[in-house]
Design a protein around this motif. Structure first.
Motif, PDB file in Angstrom:
ATOM      1  N   ARG A  25     -22.619  44.495   3.969  1.00  0.00           N
ATOM      2  CA  ARG A  25     -22.900  45.454   5.046  1.00  0.00           C
ATOM      3  C   ARG A  25     -22.533  44.896   6.412  1.00  0.00           C
ATOM      4  N   SER A  26     -22.819  43.604   6.624  1.00  0.00           N
ATOM      5  CA  SER A  26     -22.689  43.108   7.999  1.00  0.00           C
ATOM      6  C   SER A  26     -21.319  42.520   8.346  1.00  0.00           C
ATOM      7  N   PHE A  27     -20.528  42.152   7.368  1.00  0.00           N
ATOM      8  CA  PHE A  27     -19.211  41.583   7.705  1.00  0.00           C
ATOM      9  C   PHE A  27     -18.219  42.708   7.953  1.00  0.00           C
ATOM     10  N   SER A  28     -17.584  42.686   9.116  1.00  0.00           N
ATOM     11  CA  SER A  28     -16.639  43.763   9.459  1.00  0.00           C
ATOM     12  C   SER A  28     -15.193  43.348   9.210  1.00  0.00           C
ATOM     13  N   GLY A  29     -14.563  44.000   8.230  1.00  0.00           N
ATOM     14  CA  GLY A  29     -13.141  43.762   7.956  1.00  0.00           C
ATOM     15  C   GLY A  29     -12.288  44.252   9.113  1.00  0.00           C
ATOM     16  N   ALA A  30     -12.716  45.341   9.743  1.00  0.00           N
ATOM     17  CA  ALA A  30     -11.944  45.917  10.858  1.00  0.00           C
ATOM     18  C   ALA A  30     -11.914  44.946  12.038  1.00  0.00           C
ATOM     19  N   GLN A  31     -13.069  44.340  12.327  1.00  0.00           N
ATOM     20  CA  GLN A  31     -13.121  43.384  13.441  1.00  0.00           C
ATOM     21  C   GLN A  31     -12.280  42.147  13.109  1.00  0.00           C
ATOM     22  N   VAL A 382     -14.577  47.218  -3.321  1.00  0.00           N
ATOM     23  CA  VAL A 382     -15.037  46.961  -1.945  1.00  0.00           C
ATOM     24  C   VAL A 382     -13.860  47.185  -1.002  1.00  0.00           C
ATOM     25  N   PHE A 383     -14.051  48.103  -0.053  1.00  0.00           N
ATOM     26  CA  PHE A 383     -12.968  48.438   0.871  1.00  0.00           C
ATOM     27  C   PHE A 383     -13.493  48.469   2.297  1.00  0.00           C
ATOM     28  N   SER A 384     -12.605  48.186   3.232  1.00  0.00           N
ATOM     29  CA  SER A 384     -12.945  48.380   4.638  1.00  0.00           C
ATOM     30  C   SER A 384     -12.456  49.779   5.007  1.00  0.00           C
ATOM     31  N   LYS A 385     -13.159  50.414   5.945  1.00  0.00           N
ATOM     32  CA  LYS A 385     -12.818  51.798   6.293  1.00  0.00           C
ATOM     33  C   LYS A 385     -11.343  51.970   6.645  1.00  0.00           C
ATOM     34  N   ASP A 386     -10.823  51.055   7.446  1.00  0.00           N
ATOM     35  CA  ASP A 386      -9.421  51.207   7.840  1.00  0.00           C
ATOM     36  C   ASP A 386      -8.495  50.303   7.028  1.00  0.00           C
ATOM     37  N   GLY A 387      -8.965  49.856   5.876  1.00  0.00           N
ATOM     38  CA  GLY A 387      -8.120  49.010   5.027  1.00  0.00           C
ATOM     39  C   GLY A 387      -7.502  49.814   3.892  1.00  0.00           C
ATOM     40  N   THR A 388      -6.767  49.149   3.022  1.00  0.00           N
ATOM     41  CA  THR A 388      -6.145  49.837   1.889  1.00  0.00           C
ATOM     42  C   THR A 388      -7.200  50.109   0.814  1.00  0.00           C
TER      43      THR A 388
END
Ligand SMILES: [Zn+2]
Length: 684
Positions: A25-31, A382-388
């Motif tokens: 929850r807390s690690f941001s792939g986008a950031q 597991v995906f990031s919102k703006d990832g593939t």
């Protein structure tokens, strides 16, 4: 009165649901991806202003996030000073670099900083240097390539590594400068990264080198092939001289009195953009540090017992320099995680994530945690919102040496170290290693898994230690059983082909290898004890280790039975005295002791051994046997004989050449880097 919720049944994964979900929850792939973009803009050559600026950028983000300690450490670096075996590179100040064709037509061939890889770092100043271009077909890295070719006062077009071409063409034969191009790339417009890294006498004698695409090179070659005279002009505003390596260290304090630490290391160097290699590792490391600080500050998690430290280094050189100045640092480390090329969009880059496990010479259990957690992420998605939305592709990669984990894992420092590396990568070390080839989903998975893993090891939890012990014992049982199955398959084939002598040799060697696997497995399992200080838990882990030992010995006994039965049935003669050739007898009688600390520098080895003697190793090192050689040196503790070392390396990697191992130690002795104790061979 509110009822206490019943604790749920554990899911069976190594990391408990609570910790796993908090980290996810807390690690941001986008950031993390935004940090990749920001860091890609810096030209991060090992000792340069660009590297320092990138380190300062990370440091300011860390301070802002409230890390307990953030400091940039500096180390003299001038192309002469050594840290352990490694000569620290001179500082490079590169401002401009243009390579023009003047004849037959005027045209710009390479321009820095338009393309950052176009001017090789380490290049010196050149003031409108003009000369004719010659092509060296053999590659330009060996003296024999220059037979019948005069390069004096000319530009040399070649394909071997930039520094070896500088040495042969410029230093030895008076060429003006060199132009590099790659042969093995699919994309004709890619400009590859080559560094000169002059050291010692090369500091004064190297000139400049440009890197051009294959397409540009082919155009030049077709002119030369037609007999057209090609004249070039180089204009370079750059200099090389004494400077500093910068290492950024940040940490989160632990509550424990022992002051033990777990670290995450990533190299920050390489030319801009260098998005995946290694802005991605540096960015993921930064986002782990920030997230951890936030979780503690906002009381979402308790401050862990062990400290967690973060290092951003110039690859190899910075790590050696840091460990040179702070020898106690490695002693405090329980485990280490190296993040190198962790941002890949795997479809674009054609990559697979490798979990590079701890070597058998310094085994550990973090690779077990990563394997389990990444499999969980793949299965759940597991995906990031703006990832593939690509499915995660990963594998156990075995031990590899190409990055900083291999430094920490070496016998001098002795830290069980795991690495995460996407390999191969279509754009590696080239102008095309761009942020658009990174994937926020990949960064999220590796970042969250790293965050969860450091917390899991740092929080001093009995449940964590027991969960890991059970899991790690199971993976070690599988390793032993897989090894036996493979060897049985080989034996069956050899028997079917009537190759009895080879079968007998395999039988005997396998027995020794199984013992080596058992030992390494037990050493690895015992590192689980570092995770909890509860004496009762430690006792339970000891039990797990004993159980594993019994299991391994039972399997080894079964293997012996199988060996005797098969030998009897097919009439295969197994000597009581293990059959040995002359090389093996020699290996048994020699106990090597290394006379240097830290990993061997191949460069230093080459200088001592001479180019000719080293030529033999160059192919091996780049041909995939580099790991075998490094691991052999890691095992050389002054107690094991060369044969014992060979068996251990052979249990870890397939196709290990015993003559190569023997030759390495003999050459180390010849060059004064090792000594031998001679022992009498025990009759068996
Ligand atoms: Zn790298």
């Amino acid at each position: 009165m509110p009822r206490k919720p019943k604790p749920s049944i554990p899911s069976g994964y190594v990391i408990n649901d609570n910790l796993y979900k908090t980290c996810l929850r807390s690690f941001s792939g986008a950031q993390a991806k935004r940090y990749v973009e920001a860091l890609s803009a810096f030209h991060r050559i090992q000792a340069s202003a660009g590297f320092l600026d990138a380190a300062k950028y990370i440091a300011s983000e860390l301070k802002d996030a409230g890390l307990d300690e953030v400091k940039i450490h500096k180390f003299p670096s001038d192309g002469k000073k050594k840290y352990f075996q490694w000569v620290a590179p001179a500082e490079w100040r590169g401002h401009r670099g243009v390579l023009r064709m003047l004849k037959p037509e005027e045209k710009i061939l390479a321009s820095f900083p338009d393309i950052m890889c176009a001017l090789c770092p380490g290049s010196q100043k050149a003031d409108k240097v003009r000369g004719q271009l010659v092509f060296v077909p053999g590659g330009g890295g060996n003296p024999s390539d220059y037979k019948g070719i005069n390069v004096r006062n000319k530009f040399v077009l070649a394909t071997s590594h930039a520094s070896s071409v500088q040495k042969e063409a410029v230093m030895k034969r008076g060429a003006l400068g060199t132009v590099q191009f790659p042969v093995d790339v699919d994309d004709p417009d890619k400009v590859k990264y080559f560094g000169l890294f002059p050291a010692g006498e090369e500091l004064k004698k190297f000139t400049f080198s440009f890197s051009i695409s294959r397409r540009t090179a082919e155009n030049l070659r077709s002119l030369l092939d037609k007999g057209v005279k090609v004249v070039l002009e180089a204009d370079v505003d750059a200099s090389v001289g004494p400077g500093e390596l910068s290492v950024l260290r940040a940490s989160i304090k632990g509550t424990g009195k022992e002051r033990k630490e777990i670290n995450i290391i990533s190299h920050l160097c390489h030319p801009s953009p260098g998005a995946n290699d290694n802005a991605s590792g540096a960015a993921a490391n930064l986002e782990v540090a920030r997230t951890l600080a936030h979780l503690i500050k906002s009381r979402k998690i308790k401050r862990p017992k062990h400290a967690i430290s973060f290092l951003w280094v110039p690859e190899f050189y910075g790590t050696f320099a840091y460990l040179w100045k702070y020898p106690d640092y490695a002693k405090k480390l329980l485990f280490s995680i190296n993040l190198d090329m962790v941002g890949e969009d795997q479809h674009k880059c054609n990559s697979t994530l490798g979990i590079v496990n701890e070597p058998d010479s310094m085994p550990g259990v973090l690779s077990d945690i990563f394997y389990d957690t990444l499999a969980r992420m793949r299965d759940k998605g597991v995906f990031s919102k703006d990832g593939t939305r690509n499915e995660l592709r990963f594998k156990k990669a075995g031990f590899m040496t190409g990055s900083d984990h291999a430094v920490l894992a070496e016998r001098t420092f002795g830290v069980p170290s795991v690495a995460l590396i996407n390999w191969p990568d279509n754009f590696y070390h080239s102008s095309h290693d761009l942020p658009e080839n990174t994937d926020a989903s990949m960064l999220k998975r590796i970042g969250a898994a790293s965050l969860a893993t450091v917390l899991f090891c740092a929080e001093n939890s009995s449940a964590n230690a027991l969960s890991l012990a059970a899991h790690a014992a199971a993976t070690r049982r599988s390793r032993l059983l897989d090894f036996i199955a493979k060897k049985k398959a080989i034996v069956s084939t050899l028997i079917a082909q009537g190759r009895k002598k080879e079968t007998a040799t395999i039988f005997q060697k396998t027995l020794l290898e199984l013992e080596a696997i058992r030992d390494a497995s037990i050493n690895g399992l015992s590192t689980v004890e570092r995770i909890s200080d509860d004496p009762f838990v430690q006792e339970l882990i000891e039990n797990t280790i004993e159980e594993f030992d019994e299991f391994a010995n039972y399997e080894i006994a079964l293997y012996k039975q199988y060996m005797a039965r098969t030998a009897g049935k097919y009439n295969i003669h197994i000597d009581k005295q293990v059959s040995r050739d002359a090389a093996e007898k020699q290996m048994l009688s020699l106990v090597p002791k290394l006379k240097f600390k830290g990993n061997l520098s191949w460069d230093n080895f080459r200088k001592r051994l001479g180019d000719k003697g080293y030529g033999f190793y160059r192919d091996k090192v780049y041909g995939g046997a580099g790991e075998h050689l490094w691991e052999a040196m890691n095992f050389a503790d002054g107690i094991k004989n060369i044969h014992d070392i060979y068996i251990r390396v052979s249990a870890e990697f397939s196709n290990v050449d015993k003559n190569l191992i023997l030759r390495l130690f003999k050459d180390l002795k010849k060059t004064g880097l090792a000594g031998f104790k001679t022992v009498r061979i025990m009759e068996m």
